[in-house]
Design a protein around this motif. Structure first.
Motif, PDB file in Angstrom:
ATOM      1  N   ILE A 150       0.805  -1.239   0.000  1.00 47.27           N
ATOM      2  CA  ILE A 150       0.000   0.000   0.000  1.00 47.27           C
ATOM      3  C   ILE A 150       0.828   1.274   0.000  1.00 47.27           C
ATOM      4  CG2 ILE A 150      -1.951  -1.150   1.107  1.00 47.27           C
ATOM      5  CD1 ILE A 150      -1.119   0.245   3.745  1.00 47.27           C
ATOM      6  N   VAL A 151       2.149   1.157   0.272  1.00 45.06           N
ATOM      7  CA  VAL A 151       2.968   2.368   0.459  1.00 45.06           C
ATOM      8  C   VAL A 151       2.949   3.302  -0.754  1.00 45.06           C
ATOM      9  CG1 VAL A 151       5.169   1.340  -0.296  1.00 45.06           C
ATOM     10  CG2 VAL A 151       5.190   3.192   1.356  1.00 45.06           C
ATOM     11  N   ALA A 152       2.822   2.734  -1.948  1.00 49.41           N
ATOM     12  CA  ALA A 152       2.833   3.578  -3.152  1.00 49.41           C
ATOM     13  C   ALA A 152       1.420   3.976  -3.588  1.00 49.41           C
ATOM     14  CB  ALA A 152       3.552   2.852  -4.287  1.00 49.41           C
ATOM     15  N   GLU A 153       0.462   3.769  -2.682  1.00 52.33           N
ATOM     16  CA  GLU A 153      -0.950   4.104  -2.932  1.00 52.33           C
ATOM     17  C   GLU A 153      -1.429   3.574  -4.276  1.00 52.33           C
ATOM     18  OE1 GLU A 153      -1.442   8.276  -2.264  1.00 52.33           O
ATOM     19  OE2 GLU A 153      -1.059   8.062  -0.118  1.00 52.33           O
ATOM     20  N   PRO A 154      -1.513   2.251  -4.423  1.00 55.34           N
ATOM     21  CA  PRO A 154      -1.966   1.688  -5.695  1.00 55.34           C
ATOM     22  C   PRO A 154      -3.463   1.903  -5.898  1.00 55.34           C
ATOM     23  CG  PRO A 154      -1.744  -0.041  -4.062  1.00 55.34           C
ATOM     24  CD  PRO A 154      -1.253   1.215  -3.414  1.00 55.34           C
ATOM     25  N   THR A 155      -3.888   1.762  -7.145  1.00 57.82           N
ATOM     26  CA  THR A 155      -5.311   1.912  -7.455  1.00 57.82           C
ATOM     27  C   THR A 155      -6.058   0.670  -6.969  1.00 57.82           C
ATOM     28  OG1 THR A 155      -4.437   2.826  -9.497  1.00 57.82           O
ATOM     29  CG2 THR A 155      -6.811   2.620  -9.367  1.00 57.82           C
ATOM     30  N   VAL A 156      -5.383  -0.476  -7.126  1.00 57.52           N
ATOM     31  CA  VAL A 156      -6.011  -1.752  -6.751  1.00 57.52           C
ATOM     32  C   VAL A 156      -5.108  -2.482  -5.760  1.00 57.52           C
ATOM     33  CG1 VAL A 156      -6.867  -3.974  -7.632  1.00 57.52           C
ATOM     34  CG2 VAL A 156      -6.983  -1.939  -9.086  1.00 57.52           C
ATOM     35  N   LEU A 157      -5.724  -3.097  -4.735  1.00 59.46           N
ATOM     36  CA  LEU A 157      -4.941  -3.926  -3.807  1.00 59.46           C
ATOM     37  C   LEU A 157      -5.492  -5.351  -3.876  1.00 59.46           C
ATOM     38  CD1 LEU A 157      -2.826  -4.106  -1.511  1.00 59.46           C
ATOM     39  CD2 LEU A 157      -4.668  -3.614   0.088  1.00 59.46           C
ATOM     40  N   LEU A 158      -4.604  -6.299  -4.202  1.00 62.79           N
ATOM     41  CA  LEU A 158      -5.001  -7.703  -4.265  1.00 62.79           C
ATOM     42  C   LEU A 158      -4.372  -8.421  -3.090  1.00 62.79           C
ATOM     43  CD1 LEU A 158      -4.173  -8.376  -8.051  1.00 62.79           C
ATOM     44  CD2 LEU A 158      -6.361  -7.640  -7.106  1.00 62.79           C
ATOM     45  N   ALA A 159      -5.167  -9.229  -2.377  1.00 59.12           N
ATOM     46  CA  ALA A 159      -4.609  -9.955  -1.236  1.00 59.12           C
ATOM     47  C   ALA A 159      -4.979 -11.428  -1.361  1.00 59.12           C
ATOM     48  CB  ALA A 159      -5.147  -9.364   0.057  1.00 59.12           C
ATOM     49  N   ASP A 160      -3.950 -12.271  -1.383  1.00 57.58           N
ATOM     50  CA  ASP A 160      -4.166 -13.708  -1.553  1.00 57.58           C
ATOM     51  C   ASP A 160      -4.021 -14.394  -0.191  1.00 57.58           C
ATOM     52  OD1 ASP A 160      -4.504 -16.178  -2.589  1.00 57.58           O
ATOM     53  OD2 ASP A 160      -2.739 -16.157  -3.909  1.00 57.58           O
ATOM     54  N   GLU A 161      -5.123 -14.865   0.319  1.00 54.40           N
ATOM     55  CA  GLU A 161      -5.155 -15.505   1.655  1.00 54.40           C
ATOM     56  C   GLU A 161      -4.369 -14.668   2.671  1.00 54.40           C
ATOM     57  OE1 GLU A 161      -7.038 -17.897   2.392  1.00 54.40           O
ATOM     58  OE2 GLU A 161      -7.270 -19.254   0.702  1.00 54.40           O
ATOM     59  N   PRO A 162      -4.761 -13.429   2.880  1.00 57.09           N
ATOM     60  CA  PRO A 162      -3.955 -12.555   3.757  1.00 57.09           C
ATOM     61  C   PRO A 162      -3.993 -12.945   5.227  1.00 57.09           C
ATOM     62  CG  PRO A 162      -5.982 -11.455   3.156  1.00 57.09           C
ATOM     63  CD  PRO A 162      -5.976 -12.736   2.401  1.00 57.09           C
ATOM     64  N   THR A 163      -4.928 -13.816   5.597  1.00 57.46           N
ATOM     65  CA  THR A 163      -5.000 -14.190   7.016  1.00 57.46           C
ATOM     66  C   THR A 163      -4.757 -15.692   7.189  1.00 57.46           C
ATOM     67  OG1 THR A 163      -7.381 -14.533   6.827  1.00 57.46           O
ATOM     68  CG2 THR A 163      -6.645 -12.353   7.537  1.00 57.46           C
ATOM     69  N   GLY A 164      -4.217 -16.297   6.130  1.00 52.53           N
ATOM     70  CA  GLY A 164      -4.024 -17.750   6.062  1.00 52.53           C
ATOM     71  C   GLY A 164      -3.545 -18.410   7.338  1.00 52.53           C
ATOM     72  N   ASN A 165      -2.456 -17.910   7.912  1.00 57.15           N
ATOM     73  CA  ASN A 165      -1.868 -18.599   9.069  1.00 57.15           C
ATOM     74  C   ASN A 165      -1.989 -17.785  10.356  1.00 57.15           C
ATOM     75  OD1 ASN A 165      -0.873 -20.752   7.393  1.00 57.15           O
ATOM     76  ND2 ASN A 165       0.602 -19.255   6.615  1.00 57.15           N
ATOM     77  N   LEU A 166      -2.956 -16.902  10.361  1.00 53.20           N
ATOM     78  CA  LEU A 166      -3.026 -16.008  11.531  1.00 53.20           C
ATOM     79  C   LEU A 166      -4.135 -16.417  12.501  1.00 53.20           C
ATOM     80  CD1 LEU A 166      -2.662 -12.600   9.666  1.00 53.20           C
ATOM     81  CD2 LEU A 166      -0.854 -14.053  10.596  1.00 53.20           C
ATOM     82  N   ASP A 167      -3.922 -16.034  13.751  1.00 57.65           N
ATOM     83  CA  ASP A 167      -4.969 -16.316  14.734  1.00 57.65           C
ATOM     84  C   ASP A 167      -6.142 -15.352  14.479  1.00 57.65           C
ATOM     85  OD1 ASP A 167      -4.732 -13.840  16.616  1.00 57.65           O
ATOM     86  OD2 ASP A 167      -2.666 -14.535  16.288  1.00 57.65           O
ATOM     87  N   PRO A 168      -7.357 -15.685  14.973  1.00 60.60           N
ATOM     88  CA  PRO A 168      -8.558 -14.883  14.660  1.00 60.60           C
ATOM     89  C   PRO A 168      -8.424 -13.404  14.987  1.00 60.60           C
ATOM     90  CG  PRO A 168      -9.183 -16.933  15.735  1.00 60.60           C
ATOM     91  CD  PRO A 168      -7.691 -16.878  15.784  1.00 60.60           C
ATOM     92  N   ASP A 169      -7.771 -13.077  16.100  1.00 61.18           N
ATOM     93  CA  ASP A 169      -7.658 -11.658  16.484  1.00 61.18           C
ATOM     94  C   ASP A 169      -6.789 -10.881  15.496  1.00 61.18           C
ATOM     95  OD1 ASP A 169      -9.267 -11.979  18.593  1.00 61.18           O
ATOM     96  OD2 ASP A 169      -7.670 -12.090  20.120  1.00 61.18           O
ATOM     97  N   THR A 170      -5.642 -11.496  15.147  1.00 65.37           N
ATOM     98  CA  THR A 170      -4.744 -10.820  14.188  1.00 65.37           C
ATOM     99  C   THR A 170      -5.442 -10.698  12.836  1.00 65.37           C
ATOM    100  OG1 THR A 170      -2.988 -12.029  15.309  1.00 65.37           O
ATOM    101  CG2 THR A 170      -2.357 -10.798  13.352  1.00 65.37           C
ATOM    102  N   ALA A 171      -6.185 -11.779  12.455  1.00 70.88           N
ATOM    103  CA  ALA A 171      -6.903 -11.774  11.174  1.00 70.88           C
ATOM    104  C   ALA A 171      -7.922 -10.634  11.159  1.00 70.88           C
ATOM    105  CB  ALA A 171      -7.586 -13.116  10.951  1.00 70.88           C
ATOM    106  N   ALA A 172      -8.635 -10.468  12.267  1.00 69.06           N
ATOM    107  CA  ALA A 172      -9.650  -9.403  12.341  1.00 69.06           C
ATOM    108  C   ALA A 172      -8.974  -8.037  12.220  1.00 69.06           C
ATOM    109  CB  ALA A 172     -10.402  -9.518  13.651  1.00 69.06           C
ATOM    110  N   GLY A 173      -7.797  -7.923  12.823  1.00 65.46           N
ATOM    111  CA  GLY A 173      -7.045  -6.662  12.752  1.00 65.46           C
ATOM    112  C   GLY A 173      -6.649  -6.338  11.324  1.00 65.46           C
TER     113      GLY A 173
END
Lengths: 219, 291
Positions: A150-173
């Motif tokens: 996100i640092v370069a402020e893109p027009t589109v952000l694609l996220a592939d399984e961004p919470t794949g290995n995270l605990d529920p709280d971190t995923a919610a964050g």
């Protein structure tokens, strides 16, 4: 912003995507859902041109990807921020990993420093700027990848399984963070197998199964 | 410039892979050192063969009983040839006088000679460009055809030695320089190829983040160039450290070595050559980047 029309992708005898047609509007936040092997990652890879479709047409930000020259590909990719499933963090400090997205765009070192620190603060990773990825937890690595995307402020952000290995709280964050980024006008597409992630979000969900788009609905 | 991003990445890369780069630098330094030696060898042979033609001369023996007018005519004919640089006429009397001087204490050997047995001669010095096999052969034919000339003698062995040394040394030098240059390019190519493979994932990530081909290539080219440059500098340092203590000590025991010339003007060339060869090797190693 993103338009798929009858897009198919095959790997040898395997069908990764078959006649997929859908579109995502500018400024929208949408989910691509489905079990493992449904074709979610392939769909995202087609958007950032890591793969080419075998059939159909695909448009990103009004650009027809089919007729794109090879030399134009880097410039399209700069409009897209990607949170890779396997992170793809380089063996450099968190600061340098995030700064890389700006250096690629030719932004001067003087401007890079405040932009990187501001973004790291946003993902709550300012204190880890000088750490190497190997010294970070899974959630911290995930946030470092998001910061780079996100640092370069893109027009589109694609996220592939961004919470794949995270605990529920971190995923919610992380989902809260995506909502904040989306609120600034960035179009976001999140591929996930985790239904909890989009439940009650009010965002559109496109469900894939064995390469077919089987349903469209609201989470 | 040296603090710019591609330079930082290149220099960090060199430091991270210091052992493979160190070996590569040493190989390049050795290669460039040998190339410089080969160049010096060819240069010195060229210098030596350039001086030799000045010592090459042709002696024309004249027939007995020629009038001074006829002799002047022969000298004029010889002088008119473009290959001839200088002409020296030695009369019968001068020849005898010269012989007596050279015999010095053994002059008694000539006692009892009723008449001067030595022929009048003309000694020819040739222009440097004319001391080649074909030019000398042509000149000899012309000299022999002049009326009043009985015989022509020349340093056949010296001439063929000059030709052989020149041709062979140039060929050996060319082969050595070509082979060593190709070897250095290959070393740079291999090193950068290994580094390139090691960084394959990193390069893939850079591509996906929107890096252009130039952005991806630049650190590798700088890395190749810096490795080549350092190799070149080390080869020059090696050359100088050998030249002063070793060469100067050797000339005391082998005075012939004093004739060897090491022009200091060539010293900037090994680092420049190293830089160019390093960049070329890296360029070949990276090859075509596909998106």
């Amino acid at each position: 912003m993103i338009r798929f029309f009858n897009v198919s992708k095959f790997y040898d005898n395997l069908t990764a995507l078959r006649n997929v047609t859908f579109s995502i509007d500018k400024g929208e936040m949408a989910f691509i859902a489905g079990p493992s092997g449904a074709g979610k990652s392939t769909l995202l890879r087609l958007v950032y041109l890591a793969e080419k479709p075998d059939a159909g047409s695909l448009t990103v930000d009004g650009i027809e990807l089919e007729n794109m020259k090879e030399s134009e590909i880097p410039y399209l990719r700069r409009k897209i921020g990607v949170v890779f499933q396997d992170f793809r963090l380089l063996n450099r400090t968190v600061f340098d990993n995030v700064a890389l997205a700006l250096r690629i765009r030719g932004i001067s070192e003087r401007e890079i420093k405040p932009l990187v620190y501001e973004t790291l603060k946003m993902v709550n990773l300012r204190h880890k700027a000088d750490s190497f990825p190997s010294a970070l937890s899974g959630g911290e690595q995930q946030r470092a990848v998001i910061a780079r995307a996100i640092v370069a402020e893109p027009t589109v952000l694609l996220a592939d399984e961004p919470t794949g290995n995270l605990d529920p709280d971190t995923a919610a964050g992380i989902i809260r963070l995506f909502k904040e980024i989306n609120a600034r006008g960035t179009t976001i597409v999140i591929a996930t197998h985790n239904r909890e992630l989009f439940r009650n979000t009010g965002k559109r969900v496109f469900t894939l199964d064995s390469g077919n788009l089987v349903s469209q609905g609201v989470g | 410039m040296f603090t710019s991003y591609p330079f930082k990445v290149a220099l960090t890369g060199i430091w991270r892979e210091k052992w493979i780069n160190f070996l590569c630098i040493l190989t390049i330094a050795t290669g460039l050192f040998l190339i410089t030696l080969a160049v010096l060898f060819v240069h010195n042979i060229e210098l030596a063969t350039r001086k030799l033609p000045e010592k090459f001369s042709i002696t024309v023996f004249l027939e007995e009983g020629l009038s001074s007018k006829q002799i002047q005519g022969i000298i004029r004919t010889i002088k008119s040839n473009s290959a001839v640089k200088k002409v020296k006429y030695i009369s019968k009397e001068d020849a005898l006088k010269e012989l007596k001087t050279s015999l010095a204490d053994a002059e008694y050997l000539l006692e009892g000679l009723d008449e001067n047995p030595l022929p009048a001669t003309i000694e020819l010095g040739l222009r440097r460009s004319s001391v080649t096999g074909a030019a000398v052969e042509n000149l000899l034919e012309e000299l022999k055809s002049i009326n009043g000339v009985s015989e022509v003698q020349y340093g056949r062995k010296l001439l063929s030695a000059i030709q052989t040394i020149k041709t062979n040394s140039e060929a050996i030098g060319f082969i050595l320089i070509s082979a060593l240059s190709a070897g250095i390019v290959f070393v740079c190519y291999s090193t950068v190829k290994i580094l390139f493979y090691r960084k394959k994932d990193e390069i893939e990530t850079l591509k996906l983040l929107g890096a252009t081909k130039g952005f991806i290539r630049a650190p590798f080219l700088i890395e190749g160039g810096v490795i080549g440059l350092i190799g070149g500098v080390i080869s020059v340092a090696g050359m100088l450290s050998l030249y002063y203590p070793l060469y100067q000590r050797l000339t005391v025991s082998i005075p012939l070595l004093k004739a060897v010339s090491i022009p200091l003007g060539i010293l900037p060339y090994p680092p420049i050559a190293g830089l160019v060869i390093g960049v070329v090797g890296a360029l070949i190693a990276i090859g075509r980047i596909k998106f």
